[in-house]
Motif scaffolding. Structure first.
Motif, short mmCIF file in Angstrom:
data_model
loop_
_atom_site.label_atom_id
_atom_site.label_comp_id
_atom_site.label_asym_id
_atom_site.label_seq_id
_atom_site.Cartn_x
_atom_site.Cartn_y
_atom_site.Cartn_z
N LEU A 226 0.82 -1.21 0.00
CA LEU A 226 0.00 0.00 0.00
C LEU A 226 0.86 1.26 0.00
O LEU A 226 0.52 2.26 -0.65
CB LEU A 226 -0.92 0.00 1.22
N GLN A 227 1.96 1.21 0.71
CA GLN A 227 2.84 2.37 0.78
C GLN A 227 3.54 2.63 -0.54
O GLN A 227 3.66 3.78 -0.98
CB GLN A 227 3.87 2.18 1.90
N GLU A 228 3.98 1.57 -1.20
CA GLU A 228 4.74 1.74 -2.44
C GLU A 228 3.85 2.04 -3.63
O GLU A 228 4.21 2.86 -4.48
CB GLU A 228 5.57 0.48 -2.72
N THR A 229 2.71 1.39 -3.71
CA THR A 229 1.86 1.55 -4.90
C THR A 229 0.87 2.71 -4.79
O THR A 229 0.46 3.27 -5.81
CB THR A 229 1.07 0.26 -5.18
N MET A 230 0.47 3.05 -3.54
CA MET A 230 -0.56 4.08 -3.38
C MET A 230 -0.17 5.18 -2.39
O MET A 230 -0.94 6.11 -2.16
CB MET A 230 -1.87 3.42 -2.92
N SER A 288 -6.73 4.11 -8.71
CA SER A 288 -7.92 4.72 -8.12
C SER A 288 -8.18 4.09 -6.76
O SER A 288 -8.40 2.89 -6.66
CB SER A 288 -9.14 4.53 -9.03
N LEU A 289 -8.17 4.90 -5.72
CA LEU A 289 -8.37 4.38 -4.37
C LEU A 289 -9.72 3.70 -4.23
O LEU A 289 -9.83 2.64 -3.61
CB LEU A 289 -8.24 5.51 -3.35
N TYR A 290 -10.75 4.29 -4.82
CA TYR A 290 -12.10 3.75 -4.66
C TYR A 290 -12.25 2.40 -5.37
O TYR A 290 -12.86 1.47 -4.84
CB TYR A 290 -13.12 4.75 -5.18
N VAL A 291 -11.70 2.31 -6.58
CA VAL A 291 -11.75 1.03 -7.29
C VAL A 291 -10.95 -0.02 -6.53
O VAL A 291 -11.39 -1.17 -6.37
CB VAL A 291 -11.20 1.18 -8.73
N PHE A 292 -9.80 0.38 -6.03
CA PHE A 292 -8.96 -0.55 -5.27
C PHE A 292 -9.69 -1.08 -4.04
O PHE A 292 -9.65 -2.28 -3.75
CB PHE A 292 -7.66 0.14 -4.84
N LEU A 293 -10.37 -0.20 -3.31
CA LEU A 293 -11.06 -0.63 -2.09
C LEU A 293 -12.17 -1.62 -2.40
O LEU A 293 -12.38 -2.58 -1.66
CB LEU A 293 -11.64 0.59 -1.37
N ILE A 294 -12.89 -1.40 -3.50
CA ILE A 294 -13.95 -2.33 -3.89
C ILE A 294 -13.37 -3.71 -4.19
O ILE A 294 -13.87 -4.74 -3.72
CB ILE A 294 -14.73 -1.79 -5.10
N VAL A 295 -12.31 -3.74 -4.99
CA VAL A 295 -11.68 -5.01 -5.36
C VAL A 295 -11.06 -5.67 -4.14
O VAL A 295 -11.14 -6.89 -3.96
CB VAL A 295 -10.62 -4.78 -6.46
N MET A 296 -10.47 -4.86 -3.26
CA MET A 296 -9.85 -5.41 -2.05
C MET A 296 -10.89 -6.07 -1.14
O MET A 296 -10.62 -7.12 -0.53
CB MET A 296 -9.13 -4.29 -1.29
N VAL A 297 -12.06 -5.47 -1.02
CA VAL A 297 -13.13 -6.04 -0.20
C VAL A 297 -13.52 -7.42 -0.73
O VAL A 297 -13.71 -8.37 0.04
CB VAL A 297 -14.35 -5.10 -0.17
N VAL A 298 -13.64 -7.54 -2.04
CA VAL A 298 -13.97 -8.84 -2.65
C VAL A 298 -12.85 -9.85 -2.38
O VAL A 298 -13.10 -11.01 -2.03
CB VAL A 298 -14.22 -8.69 -4.16
N TRP A 299 -11.61 -9.40 -2.55
CA TRP A 299 -10.44 -10.26 -2.29
C TRP A 299 -10.44 -10.76 -0.85
O TRP A 299 -10.25 -11.95 -0.58
CB TRP A 299 -9.16 -9.47 -2.59
N SER A 300 -10.67 -9.86 0.08
CA SER A 300 -10.68 -10.21 1.49
C SER A 300 -11.80 -11.21 1.81
O SER A 300 -11.58 -12.21 2.50
CB SER A 300 -10.85 -8.95 2.34
N ALA A 301 -13.00 -10.94 1.31
CA ALA A 301 -14.13 -11.83 1.59
C ALA A 301 -13.90 -13.22 1.03
O ALA A 301 -14.18 -14.23 1.69
CB ALA A 301 -15.41 -11.23 1.01
N LEU A 302 -13.37 -13.30 -0.18
CA LEU A 302 -13.13 -14.60 -0.80
C LEU A 302 -12.03 -15.38 -0.09
O LEU A 302 -12.03 -16.62 -0.10
CB LEU A 302 -12.75 -14.41 -2.27
N SER A 303 -11.10 -14.67 0.56
CA SER A 303 -9.99 -15.36 1.22
C SER A 303 -10.47 -16.28 2.34
O SER A 303 -9.82 -17.28 2.66
CB SER A 303 -8.99 -14.34 1.78
N TRP A 304 -11.62 -15.96 2.96
CA TRP A 304 -12.17 -16.80 4.02
C TRP A 304 -13.46 -17.49 3.63
O TRP A 304 -13.96 -18.34 4.38
CB TRP A 304 -12.37 -15.98 5.30
N ALA A 305 -14.00 -17.14 2.47
CA ALA A 305 -15.22 -17.81 2.01
C ALA A 305 -14.96 -19.27 1.67
O ALA A 305 -15.88 -20.11 1.70
CB ALA A 305 -15.79 -17.08 0.78
N ILE A 306 -13.71 -19.60 1.35
CA ILE A 306 -13.37 -20.96 0.96
C ILE A 306 -13.48 -21.94 2.13
O ILE A 306 -13.78 -23.12 1.94
CB ILE A 306 -11.93 -21.00 0.36
N SER A 307 -13.25 -21.48 3.36
CA SER A 307 -13.11 -22.40 4.48
C SER A 307 -14.35 -23.25 4.77
O SER A 307 -14.22 -24.47 4.93
CB SER A 307 -12.70 -21.62 5.74
N PRO A 308 -15.56 -22.68 4.85
CA PRO A 308 -16.73 -23.54 5.11
C PRO A 308 -16.95 -24.59 4.03
O PRO A 308 -17.26 -25.75 4.34
CB PRO A 308 -17.89 -22.54 5.16
#
Length: 393
Positions: A226-230, A288-308
């Motif tokens: 986050l520091q280097e890219t944004m 774009s910070l806003y686009v990044f945040l949207i994609v990041m939220v999906v990435w985060s949710a999917l990272s733990w959606a696999i477990s169940p």
């Protein structure tokens, strides 16, 4: 949904926070115990390795003990380990406390998963697992900021006292509310090991390990990314991590719902595929910070959606050895965390943190290959009804 599942999830959250809580108080520990920063970092490494090794071993050793009694005994051991950590006069005592805490925590996590699937109807099994993993994911994500806040306010020992107190509350609640679930029949060790010779089961376990490896390749170094890219600093970094944590917790619940609606095999294929695509696209969204945040939220949710879906799949694949397989899955999850952190460090050293997302996505692609391979193997796959009747028998 059985309300006892939520109590188990809360207990699992309490257990999980202790793994990464050191990360928020590392500077305070080094100053108080007069140890180098690298030694403080080993407190996390030792915990993860002990957790990974303990889960399958302890599940086998304690296989004849009634589940409720075992759960309460493990919680008491977890309480004592955190009291020992809070009272540690020297580094070696704190290290021993971390090993004991990890061992009890590994047992509690697997028991929570196993018990949750037994106290709900088969149609709600995925959602029950999702709720448990909301507790696990929430603890891993919130452990660092919780430790940082309490440590800076009251000293590095304060988080351990809080966790010890919460352990006692969990013991009291579960002693009253947790039913006497049936102990699975003892299965000879030879038969348990034979199940690990199955290509279907081994490749299924690799799904979790490789997906977490890919995820941690970037997430372990998310701050420098986050520091280097944004060029994000201070309050923005805190906001991003908070948003990431909320999405991760919600992802466990969504993953459980998807698993019940679509079935574990289809859910695994969809979640892993989507996770790989989203992760690979992250570097392209940093303009774009806003686009990044949207994609990041999906990435985060999917990272733990696999477990169940993954846990449900293992139960259906080999219901008679479900406890052992769930314990192993918890172990390989931590192996994936450790491996991803190591791989991410190599990428940064040899190239740049901007490449971590793409290297991680490559591991996710291999994870998808393992998923396809496992699902298409003939073997001990059972219908949900059959699996449930075997577990409840």
């Amino acid at each position: 949904m059985n309300p006892r599942v939520f109590i188990l999830a809360i207990a699992t959250f309490v257990v999980g926070t202790v793994e990464l809580i050191i990360g928020g108080t590392m500077n305070l520990i080094t100053a108080d115990l007069n140890i180098p920063l690298s030694a403080a970092g080993q407190l996390i490494t030792v915990f993860s390795l002990s957790f990974a090794v303990s889960a399958p071993i302890l599940m086998h050793v304690t296989r004849k003990i009634a589940r409720k009694r075992l759960y309460l005994l493990a919680l008491f051991g977890f309480f004592l380990s955190n009291v020992l950590a809070a009272l540690s006069p020297v580094y070696s005592v704190l290290l021993i406390a971390r090993i004991l805490s990890a061992s009890c925590g590994a047992l509690l996590t697997v028991l929570s998963i196993s018990i949750a699937t037994q106290i709900v109807e088969p149609a709600y099994r995925g959602r029950a697992l999702g709720i448990i993993f909301m507790g696990i994911s929430g603890s891993l994500v919130l452990g660092v900021p919780m430790g940082m806040t309490l440590g800076n306010a009251f000293g590095w020992r304060a988080p351990f006292w809080l966790i010890a107190g919460l352990s006692l509350v969990a013991m009291l609640c579960l002693s009253i509310m947790l039913p006497n679930v049936q102990t699975p029949p003892a299965i000879p060790l030879r038969q348990q090991l034979a199940s690990l010779k199955s290509e279907k089961i081994v490749s299924a376990q690799l799904i979790t390990m490789l997906m977490l490896t890919g995820h941690l390749t970037l997430y372990a170094y998310f701050t420098p990314f986050l520091q280097e890219t944004m060029q994000l600093e201070g309050a923005w970094l805190s906001f991003v991590y908070l948003l990431f944590g909320v999405a991760a917790v919600m992802g466990g619940g969504v993953g459980g719902w998807i698993s019940d609606k679509w079935g574990p095999p289809k859910s695994i294929l969809v979640i892993v595929s989507a996770f790989g695509l989203v992760m690979a696209s992250l570097p392209f969204t940093t303009g774009s910070l806003y686009v990044f945040l949207i994609v990041m939220v999906v990435w985060s949710a999917l990272s733990w959606a696999i477990s169940p879906a993954q846990q449900n799949y293992l139960i259906q694949t080999s219901p008679r050895t479900a406890d052992i397989l769930l314990g192993l899955n918890t172990s390989v999850l931590h192996v994936g965390i450790a491996l991803g952190s190591a791989v991410g460090g190599i990428v940064i050293e040899k190239a740049s943190v901007q490449y971590n997302a793409w290297v991680g996505a490559c591991f996710v692609l291999v994870s998808l290959g393992c998923a396809v391979y496992s699902i298409t193997r003939p073997g001990s796959e059972k219908t949900t009804a059959d699996a449930a009747s075997t577990i409840d028998a």
